[in-house]
Motif scaffolding. Structure first.
Motif, mmCIF file in Angstrom:
data_model
loop_
_atom_site.group_PDB
_atom_site.id
_atom_site.type_symbol
_atom_site.label_atom_id
_atom_site.label_comp_id
_atom_site.label_asym_id
_atom_site.label_seq_id
_atom_site.Cartn_x
_atom_site.Cartn_y
_atom_site.Cartn_z
ATOM 1 N N GLN A 197 47.360 45.777 80.348
ATOM 2 C CA GLN A 197 48.431 44.934 79.809
ATOM 3 C C GLN A 197 47.904 43.614 79.244
ATOM 4 O OE1 GLN A 197 51.666 45.856 79.413
ATOM 5 N NE2 GLN A 197 50.875 47.838 80.068
ATOM 6 N N GLN A 198 46.688 43.230 79.643
ATOM 7 C CA GLN A 198 46.106 41.970 79.185
ATOM 8 C C GLN A 198 45.305 42.115 77.890
ATOM 9 O OE1 GLN A 198 43.854 40.342 82.458
ATOM 10 N NE2 GLN A 198 45.525 40.703 83.890
ATOM 11 N N LEU A 199 45.211 43.329 77.354
ATOM 12 C CA LEU A 199 44.475 43.531 76.110
ATOM 13 C C LEU A 199 45.168 42.818 74.950
ATOM 14 C CD1 LEU A 199 43.537 47.320 76.375
ATOM 15 C CD2 LEU A 199 42.038 45.345 76.691
ATOM 16 N N LEU A 200 44.403 42.455 73.960
ATOM 17 C CA LEU A 200 44.916 41.807 72.761
ATOM 18 C C LEU A 200 46.027 42.645 72.151
ATOM 19 C CD1 LEU A 200 44.057 39.580 70.418
ATOM 20 C CD2 LEU A 200 43.383 41.688 69.291
ATOM 21 N N GLN A 201 47.121 41.985 71.816
ATOM 22 C CA GLN A 201 48.221 42.684 71.162
ATOM 23 C C GLN A 201 48.610 41.913 69.911
ATOM 24 O OE1 GLN A 201 51.395 43.516 73.903
ATOM 25 N NE2 GLN A 201 50.005 44.336 75.441
ATOM 26 N N ILE A 202 48.993 42.619 68.898
ATOM 27 C CA ILE A 202 49.435 42.011 67.647
ATOM 28 C C ILE A 202 50.948 42.169 67.557
ATOM 29 C CG2 ILE A 202 49.271 42.095 65.128
ATOM 30 C CD1 ILE A 202 46.418 43.231 65.529
ATOM 31 N N MET A 203 51.614 41.046 67.361
ATOM 32 C CA MET A 203 53.077 41.057 67.275
ATOM 33 C C MET A 203 53.537 41.428 65.881
ATOM 34 S SD MET A 203 54.383 37.577 68.991
ATOM 35 C CE MET A 203 53.315 36.721 70.117
#
Length: 167
Positions: A145-151
């Motif tokens: 869940q802490q991986l980089l995410q792009i909104m």
């Protein structure tokens, strides 16, 4: 990674294929100073195992070992090269843009030739197996869940609206 390979963006597919073992290994064993050890172990347990299933040659166990993959990762991601350097001996891995039969190892020159799609699928299967192995591990789930995410723009807009509403 698969999309990049399907689009013919082979360099991006290879870069992602060489990066995913770092990410998965780090999720398994977080912390500094363990990168090489966990990368090699993760590769041997997952994509390396897939390569061994495809190419079980007693004379050449492991088409691309964890040591080979680590050396390629360092050479490619840091210098854009396919020639490993360093203290540990590693095979040179060269890529073929399209599959011509099956990948194999040139024992004379110590060079492994592998089709990009085969490499990508080996890493993909490795990640899928690893995720299945870790499916019940809450710590791994938390780190995923802490991986980089792009909104998306809508998610960003909602975030701004919520921030303005709080102030």
């Amino acid at each position: 990674m698969l999309e990049a390979e399907n689009d013919g963006n082979n360099y991006a597919a290879i870069a992602l294929g060489l990066t995913l073992p770092d990410i998965c290994g780090s999720i398994d064993q977080p912390g500094n100073g363990k990168s090489q050890q966990r990368y090699i172990a993760w590769w041997d347990a997952y994509p390396g195992a897939y390569f061994n299933e495809l190419f079980s040659d007693p004379a050449d166990p492991g088409l691309i070992s964890g040591v080979d993959a680590w050396a390629l990762r360092c050479a490619f991601l840091h210098s854009g090269q396919d020639r490993p350097s360093g203290s540990k001996p590693a095979k040179r891995v060269r890529f073929i843009s399209e599959r011509i039969g099956s990948a194999g190892s040139d024992a004379v020159n110590g060079v492994v030739y592998v089709a990009v799609d085969l490499f990508v699928r080996a890493v993909q299967r490795g990640v899928e197996r690893w995720l299945a192995d870790r499916s019940g591990d809450e710590d791994v789930g938390d780190r995923l869940q802490q991986l980089l995410q792009i909104m998306s723009p809508d998610e960003f807009y909602d975030l701004i609206i919520d921030a303005v509403a709080i102030n």
